[in-house]
Every structure is written in C-alpha cells, then in structure tokens.
Design an enzyme around this catalytic site. Structure first.
Site, PDB file in Angstrom:
ATOM      1  N   GLY A 100      24.695 -36.386  -5.979  1.00  0.00           N
ATOM      2  CA  GLY A 100      25.879 -37.018  -5.382  1.00  0.00           C
ATOM      3  C   GLY A 100      25.514 -38.153  -4.436  1.00  0.00           C
ATOM      4  N   TYR A 119      36.099 -23.513  -1.241  1.00  0.00           N
ATOM      5  CA  TYR A 119      35.082 -24.380  -0.620  1.00  0.00           C
ATOM      6  C   TYR A 119      34.252 -23.586   0.397  1.00  0.00           C
ATOM      7  CZ  TYR A 119      33.229 -28.485   1.908  1.00  0.00           C
ATOM      8  OH  TYR A 119      32.418 -29.417   2.514  1.00  0.00           O
ATOM      9  N   LYS A 169      30.235 -22.745   0.401  1.00  0.00           N
ATOM     10  CA  LYS A 169      29.310 -23.172   1.465  1.00  0.00           C
ATOM     11  C   LYS A 169      28.643 -21.969   2.142  1.00  0.00           C
ATOM     12  CE  LYS A 169      29.866 -27.546   0.805  1.00  0.00           C
ATOM     13  NZ  LYS A 169      28.759 -28.347   0.246  1.00  0.00           N
TER      14      LYS A 169
END
Ligand code: NAP
Length: 254
Positions: A13, A162, A166
């Site tokens: 990314g 999310y 994480k």
C-alpha cells in the site's frame, strides 16, 4: 541483476498516505524499494498515485518500483515476492501497511464487509510475512513492521471489523516476533492515532473535531510522523526491539 550492498525494502500500500511517506523515508542510494497498491475502483488514478510515489523516491535519490498487487490475493502476493527475490536476491525490510475500512455498527455490519477488511488488513499481512520471513530466516536478518492502530487496543464503536483486524495484527506481531527472533528477525507494530490521509479525510467534520479534542499534543498526525518511527525500527539502532507495539498518536492513547 543483484547488488548485495543495497537493502531491499517491501512496502504494501505504498501509492499514497502513510505508505508513500514510508517509501520516502527509505529513499536513498543504498535502498531498493518495492511497493504495491490495489484499487478496483479507479485503476488509472491509483496508477498515477503510484507513479508519483516512484517519482518522489527518485527525486530523493532512491529507486522504487510500484506494482498493482492485491494483498488479498495469494497468487498475486506469491508472484510479487518472487519478482522481488528474483531481481534483488533478498528481502531486508517488510512493512505491512495496506489497509482499508468498511465501517458500520456491529448489528448492521454485512458479513462481506467483515470479510473484506479481515482479508486485506490481517490476512494480507499474514500472507506477506509468511513469504518474507522465509527469505529473512535464510539471511539471518530481517525487519518486519506492521501497521496496527490505536483502536486495536482501545476498541472503537462502528469499526468492529477494522478493530478486530488491528487487534489481530498485534497478536500476529507478538507471535511472529517470538518465532523469528532466533534468526535475527525483529517484528514490531506501529499503532497510529489520527493521521491526515485519504482514510481519515472522508470522516465527517464533527467526528474529526471530536478526535482532535482527544489528542494531548493538539494536532492530527502527519504520515511522516509514522514513517520516521518505521525507519528507526528498520535501522540498526533498533536491533534490540522486538514484539513491541509503538503508539504514535500524539498521546491519544496513554
Ligand atoms: P490510505 O491513505 O487509504 O492508503 C491505503 C493504501 O493501501 C493505498 O496505497 C492503497 O492502494 C493500499 N491498499 C488498499 N487495499 C489494498 C489491497 N487490497 N492490496 C494492496 N494495497 C491496498 O490509508 P492510510 O491512512 O495511509 O493508512 C495506512 C495504514 O495505516 C493502514 O493499515 C491503516 O489501517 C493504518 N492506520 C491509519 C490511520 C490514519 O489515521 N490514517 C490510523 C491508524 C492506522 P490504492 O491507492 O490502490 O487504493
């Protein structure tokens, strides 16, 4: 063609945001950078963003190659790392930065949104670590740095997928650190707070204001605030740090 004096750095990314700043933090004559990116929505814009990262690194005296590779695809990731190893013979640093959000309250969250976030944020990192770690173990040297998030520690309403990804990154980091330490491979995680990128730009103004009010240092972070800590963790100076989660959040989490 291999040049053993140079470090090979892989960043997932790297076309924009924190990933671009990470690539720039490694830019220099002694480093070859490979990064990937993947946007099914607007491939032309993403290719232009990747070209810009390559140009900025070149302007800083380094070299970077950006390739459209989806971290959610096992085949694409295998081909990507094969190319890196064929061209450079090694992988010194891996930064697992690629990540997405698909927010929504838990009771309304679609299973497809859960799966997409886990597949890119958590399993994507697993796929990359698994391949890079083999090369690093043979070299008896490696640095792996994973992008977690402050919310992976604190939780956050509206981000169950999310946050779980994480929190998973943190567990993955600690386990990989224990498994790879004997081969001189360190594995650490960075937990950013609120950083100004496309990911946070789309948040409503009232949410941004509320987040800013929780930051003791009184400002949002910049991608460079994260990238400089990653460059440190990848350096010789950080050779005795492994399995740690470094919060870079302006004190948002203390
Ligand atoms: P961003 O601006 O949205 O950039 C995300 C990057 O990941 C882009 O280069 C994107 O490529 C790439 N990407 C997305 N899906 C991918 C996939 N399937 N395969 C390969 N690349 C993919 O995000 P950011 O704010 O820089 O965040 C970077 C990391 O920091 C993420 O892991 C994020 O969770 C974490 N983080 C950010 C913040 C923050 O406040 N910004 C806070 C905590 C943690 P395209 O350009 O092609 O889409």
């Amino acid at each position: 063609m291999q040049d053993d004096d140079k470090r090979t750095v892989v960043v997932t990314g790297g076309s924009r945001g924190i990933g671009r700043a990470i690539c720039l933090s490694f830019a220099g004559p002694d480093t070859r950078i490979y990064f990937n990116y993947f946007s099914p929505v607007d491939p032309d814009a993403e290719k232009a963003a990747a070209d810009e990262t390559e140009k900025l690194v070149a302007d800083a005296g380094g070299s970077a190659k950006g390739l459209s590779v989806n971290v959610a695809s096992q085949e694409e990731i295998i081909d990507f790392f094969k190319k890196v190893i064929d061209e450079t013979g090694r992988i010194d640093v891996l930064v697992n930065n690629a990540g997405i959000t698909k927010d929504g309250f838990l009771v309304r969250m679609k299973e497809s949104d859960w799966d997409a976030v886990m597949d890119i944020n958590l399993k994507g990192a697993f796929r990359c670590i698994k391949i890079a770690a083999r090369a690093m173990m043979k070299q008896r040297f490696g640095r792996i740095i994973n992008l977690a998030s402050i919310v992976g520690v604190t939780g956050n309403a509206g981000q169950a997928n999310y946050v779980a990804s994480k929190a998973g990154i943190i567990g993955l980091t600690k386990t990989a650190a224990k498994e790879l330490a004997s081969r001189n491979v360190t594995v650490n995680a960075i937990a950013p707070g609120f950083i100004e990128t496309d990911m946070t730009e789309s948040l409503p103004d009232d949410v941004k204001k509320a987040m800013l009010s929780q930051i003791p240092l009184g400002r949002a972070g910049k991608p460079e605030d994260i990238a400089s800590v990653i460059a440190f963790l990848a350096s010789e100076k950080a050779s005795y740090i492994t399995g740690q989660v470094i919060h870079v959040s302006g004190g948002m989490y203390i």
